[in-house]
Design a protein around this motif. Structure first.
Motif, PDB file in Angstrom:
ATOM      1  N   ASN A  68       0.858  -1.191   0.000  1.00  0.00           N
ATOM      2  CA  ASN A  68       0.000   0.000   0.000  1.00  0.00           C
ATOM      3  C   ASN A  68       0.891   1.237   0.000  1.00  0.00           C
ATOM      4  N   ASP A  70      -0.209   4.336  -0.575  1.00  0.00           N
ATOM      5  CA  ASP A  70      -0.941   5.569  -0.243  1.00  0.00           C
ATOM      6  C   ASP A  70      -1.948   5.290   0.873  1.00  0.00           C
ATOM      7  N   TYR A  72      -2.983   7.002   3.236  1.00  0.00           N
ATOM      8  CA  TYR A  72      -3.803   8.147   3.649  1.00  0.00           C
ATOM      9  C   TYR A  72      -4.732   8.636   2.532  1.00  0.00           C
ATOM     10  N   ARG A  73      -4.929   7.818   1.518  1.00  0.00           N
ATOM     11  CA  ARG A  73      -5.732   8.265   0.371  1.00  0.00           C
ATOM     12  C   ARG A  73      -7.138   8.692   0.800  1.00  0.00           C
ATOM     13  N   LYS A  76      -7.116  12.032   2.661  1.00  0.00           N
ATOM     14  CA  LYS A  76      -6.919  13.178   1.771  1.00  0.00           C
ATOM     15  C   LYS A  76      -8.204  13.527   1.028  1.00  0.00           C
ATOM     16  N   LYS A  77      -8.896  12.502   0.566  1.00  0.00           N
ATOM     17  CA  LYS A  77     -10.156  12.730  -0.151  1.00  0.00           C
ATOM     18  C   LYS A  77     -11.169  13.427   0.758  1.00  0.00           C
ATOM     19  N   PRO A 192       3.004   9.494  -3.267  1.00  0.00           N
ATOM     20  CA  PRO A 192       2.192   9.711  -2.067  1.00  0.00           C
ATOM     21  C   PRO A 192       3.007   9.524  -0.792  1.00  0.00           C
ATOM     22  N   THR A 195      -0.421  12.848   4.351  1.00  0.00           N
ATOM     23  CA  THR A 195      -1.556  13.496   3.681  1.00  0.00           C
ATOM     24  C   THR A 195      -1.082  14.557   2.701  1.00  0.00           C
ATOM     25  N   THR A 198      -0.626  15.291  -3.956  1.00  0.00           N
ATOM     26  CA  THR A 198      -0.082  14.784  -5.207  1.00  0.00           C
ATOM     27  C   THR A 198      -0.791  15.485  -6.363  1.00  0.00           C
ATOM     28  N   ASP A 200      -2.918  14.218  -8.374  1.00  0.00           N
ATOM     29  CA  ASP A 200      -4.342  13.859  -8.344  1.00  0.00           C
ATOM     30  C   ASP A 200      -5.116  14.745  -7.379  1.00  0.00           C
ATOM     31  N   ASP A 201      -4.531  15.017  -6.221  1.00  0.00           N
ATOM     32  CA  ASP A 201      -5.191  15.896  -5.242  1.00  0.00           C
ATOM     33  C   ASP A 201      -5.340  17.309  -5.795  1.00  0.00           C
TER      34      ASP A 201
END
Length: 294
Positions: A68, A70, A72-73, A76-77, A192, A195, A198, A200-201
């Motif tokens: 894994n 990421d 904290y994905r 973050k979302k 990643p 938190t 990236t 994507d964020d």
């Protein structure tokens, strides 16, 4: 800034927080923690390293053993979505203030502790930030120097930090662009970690609508910015930029070790620990605007 003894228990707390996110199995948690505890700085055997570099080693162990990369994905979302829902309220707060730029800077700094402030009551969050921004005072001379530098800048690089915080960074950049002719470059993590934001964020919150978003090019889950490890593109942009704005503690710890010697940089963060309080001669949870030449 290299690690202090205070940093070790803090890093261990962060480490186990990440471990819990990748496995609920007690034996696996023990095994991962055992590997983490082999890292020399966490045994007091190496001090010429930054906290960000130690956390990078932690995340390399966790991702290698768990698969894994990421953990904290979801966090973050949640942070980004929570702040985006309130973007218009924050924007109204900025534009109704006597000094929109000052208020935007304050909110961007407050965003550095956003993970502790996000809750299930959006009205309460806006009220809390409004009160904090109203009562917050920034170092007058340092902020005046930041404002003066921004007025004459053509290109500004912002090294981003955390999810949630990035939404208020977007408002900060949007507010300045409405007043000054500045091209903003917003630099995010290449991989990643914690938190930290990236690409994507950044896309998820619409940062690319107000700035050019670029990954730092660093190979590894480093929650900071070591210029020597950044891509040639980032190093070139830093060389050509008029100003650097650095968000958060991880970027301060690493960028403050840079030795370019001529590039103006303003660090925007909050004093989250005793080490920062000592470093900046302030009390806990206070805003920091620190100016230095990298």
């Amino acid at each position: 800034m290299q690690i202090f003894p205070d940093c070790i228990p803090c890093i261990l707390q962060v480490s186990f927080s990440a471990i819990r996110r990748v496995t609920e199995d007690l034996d696996e948690q023990k095994g991962l923690l055992k590997e983490v505890l082999k890292i020399p700085p966490l045994k007091g055997e190496q001090w010429n390293v930054t906290s960000s570099e130690v956390v990078e080693r932690v995340f390399e162990i966790i991702s290698t053993h768990s698969g894994n990369k990421d953990p904290y994905r979801a966090d973050k979302k949640r942070l980004n979505e929570s702040l985006l829902e309130l973007y218009q309220e924050f924007r109204d707060l900025v534009h109704s203030s006597d000094d929109p730029c000052l208020t935007a800077v304050k909110l961007s700094i407050l965003g550095n502790s956003m993970d502790a402030m996000v809750n299930d009551n959006p009205v309460e969050l806006v009220q809390v930030l409004q009160q904090k921004a109203r009562n917050m005072s920034l170092p007058q001379d340092t902020y005046a120097e930041l404002e003066k530098t921004l007025k004459s800048a053509n290109t500004v690089i912002v090294f981003g930090d955390n999810a949630g915080e990035i939404v208020l960074d977007k408002l900060f950049i949007e507010t300045l662009r409405e007043r000054y002719s500045i091209d903003f470059i917003y630099v995010v993590r290449n991989e990643p970690t914690l938190t930290d934001v990236t690409h994507d964020d950044a896309r998820a919150v619409g940062m690319d609508e107000v700035a050019t978003v670029i990954e730092n090019g660093i190979v590894g889950p480093l929650p900071g910015t070591i210029l020597e490890r950044c891509s040639p593109q980032i190093r070139r942009l830093v060389k050509d930029a008029d100003l650097i704005v650095s968000k958060g503690g991880g970027n301060f710890d690493t960028l403050s070790e840079a030795t370019i010697g001529y590039k103006p940089c303003f660090f925007l963060l909050t004093s989250k620990c005793r080490v920062y309080c000592s470093q900046f001669s302030t009390s806990m949870n206070q805003p920091i605007v620190h100016h230095m030449l990298l």
